[in-house]
Design an enzyme around this catalytic site. Structure first.
Site, PDB file in Angstrom:
ATOM      1  N   HIS A   1      -8.986 -28.480  21.027  1.00 54.77           N
ATOM      2  CA  HIS A   1     -10.009 -28.920  21.579  1.00 54.77           C
ATOM      3  C   HIS A   1     -11.109 -28.852  21.287  1.00 54.77           C
ATOM      4  CE1 HIS A   1      -6.844 -27.986  25.425  1.00 54.77           C
ATOM      5  NE2 HIS A   1      -6.586 -27.739  24.358  1.00 54.77           N
TER       6      HIS A   1
ATOM      7  N   CYS B   1     -13.813 -28.953  23.135  1.00 59.97           N
ATOM      8  CA  CYS B   1     -14.223 -28.419  24.121  1.00 59.97           C
ATOM      9  C   CYS B   1     -15.193 -26.719  23.905  1.00 59.97           C
ATOM     10  CB  CYS B   1     -14.545 -27.981  25.301  1.00 59.97           C
ATOM     11  SG  CYS B   1     -12.721 -27.445  26.099  1.00 59.97           S
TER      12      CYS B   1
ATOM     13  N   GLN C   1      -4.315 -29.629  28.397  1.00 64.01           N
ATOM     14  CA  GLN C   1      -2.811 -29.651  28.058  1.00 64.01           C
ATOM     15  C   GLN C   1      -1.598 -29.083  29.161  1.00 64.01           C
ATOM     16  OE1 GLN C   1      -3.576 -27.708  23.971  1.00 64.01           O
ATOM     17  NE2 GLN C   1      -1.425 -27.335  23.750  1.00 64.01           N
TER      18      GLN C   1
ATOM     19  N   CYS D   1     -10.271 -34.142  27.518  1.00 64.66           N
ATOM     20  CA  CYS D   1     -10.261 -32.539  28.106  1.00 64.66           C
ATOM     21  C   CYS D   1     -10.780 -33.185  29.444  1.00 64.66           C
ATOM     22  CB  CYS D   1     -10.629 -31.939  28.098  1.00 64.66           C
ATOM     23  SG  CYS D   1     -11.631 -30.083  29.124  1.00 64.66           S
ATOM     24  N   GLU D   2     -10.306 -33.103  30.348  1.00 62.15           N
ATOM     25  CA  GLU D   2     -10.781 -33.494  31.682  1.00 62.15           C
ATOM     26  C   GLU D   2     -12.335 -33.273  32.407  1.00 62.15           C
ATOM     27  OE1 GLU D   2      -7.798 -34.178  34.380  1.00 62.15           O
ATOM     28  OE2 GLU D   2      -7.612 -32.224  35.014  1.00 62.15           O
ATOM     29  N   HIS D   3     -12.272 -31.646  32.229  1.00 64.74           N
ATOM     30  CA  HIS D   3     -13.341 -31.138  31.951  1.00 64.74           C
ATOM     31  C   HIS D   3     -14.422 -31.170  31.301  1.00 64.74           C
ATOM     32  CE1 HIS D   3     -10.380 -27.616  33.640  1.00 64.74           C
ATOM     33  NE2 HIS D   3     -10.065 -28.896  34.517  1.00 64.74           N
ATOM     34  N   HIS D   4     -14.358 -31.558  29.860  1.00 61.75           N
ATOM     35  CA  HIS D   4     -16.102 -32.109  29.528  1.00 61.75           C
ATOM     36  C   HIS D   4     -15.695 -33.247  28.792  1.00 61.75           C
ATOM     37  CE1 HIS D   4     -15.686 -27.540  29.066  1.00 61.75           C
ATOM     38  NE2 HIS D   4     -17.020 -27.229  29.167  1.00 61.75           N
TER      39      HIS D   4
HETATM   40 ZN    ZN Z   1     -12.653 -28.741  28.102  1.00 59.60          ZN
END
Ligand code: ZN
Length: 239
Positions: free
Chosen positions: A196, A198, A168, A127-130
């Site tokens: 995910h 996250c 995704q 995941c590019e956010h976490h």
């Molecule tokens: Zn995430």
């Protein structure tokens, strides 16, 4: 930025300062997707993999030190280097377009005009956010326009785009677009079903949910064809 393929630490810290700051309090945990291209810097490959590993190692060591970890401990001493190599050579290697799988196309000699479904392709992404894992199964189908692809190439395309910091939705579209291009057809479908970390290991800590994304184009937009594809992937999911 170019300097015999290297970036100095000073240049890098200047570069980091120039990046826009995002107010995390406003965004929170919301996962938002930008365009279908991975947002890459123009100079992404001006520095060599070896230099990237050196720099990431240095910065990761600092992160560990800030967290208060004792890097003289035998177990931790090698971690910064290990993480740096893993980022560049393994889990984020799909950022590098030179590593994109080259298609092996064959003539559709059997005149097979029905859909071909490759299901349960296991993939691991992040995941590019976490920067924590996303993993699951991809189910891909296409109808040949005269060319067919080696089956293992479909897996390799899924793996290649997975090895990037991802959301995704974008991952799904990137795989579909690549297959359309390679196979010279619009008749492509993909469903991705993923966990995910996250969502499960932190945040709301929901371990039961999974996320499904899909992309249908060409003939797969027609109800009958789409239903046939979905029946193929879900009728015997346990097999
Ligand atoms: Zn995430």
């Amino acid at each position: 930025m170019k300097q015999n393929g290297t970036t100095s630490a000073t240049q890098l810290s200047k570069l980091l300062k120039e990046l826009p700051t995002i107010n995390l309090d406003e965004i929170g945990d919301a996962h938002f997707a930008s365009g279908s291209d991975t947002p890459l810097r123009e100079d992404a490959f001006d520095i060599t993999d070896e230099r990237k590993i050196e720099l990431i190692e240095k910065h990761f060591r600092e992160i560990m030190l800030i967290m208060g970890l004792d890097l003289t401990d035998d177990s931790l001493a090698g971690t910064p280097k290990r993480v740096a190599k893993m980022y560049v050579k393994e889990i984020f290697s799909g950022l590098n377009p030179s590593l994109k799988p080259k298609p092996t196309l064959f003539e559709n000699k059997y005149k097979y005009g029905e859909m071909l479904v490759e299901k349960n392709i296991q993939f691991y992404s992040n995941c590019e956010h976490h920067f924590v894992p996303i993993y699951g199964l991809a189910h891909v189908a296409y109808i040949s326009s005269g060319k067919v692809i080696g089956l293992s190439k479909i897996n390799r395309i899924v793996q290649y785009f997975s090895k990037r910091p991802q959301v995704q939705e974008r991952l799904t579209v990137q795989i579909a677009e690549e297959l359309k291009l390679m196979l010279d057809t619009q008749d492509v479908a993909i469903v991705m079903d993923a966990k995910h970390l996250c969502v499960s290991s932190r945040g709301v800590q929901d371990t039961a949910s999974s996320t499904i994304t899909a992309h249908y184009s060409g003939k797969f937009k027609e109800e009958k064809t789409k239903d046939e594809f979905l029946a193929h992937i879900y009728q015997s999911a346990s097999r």
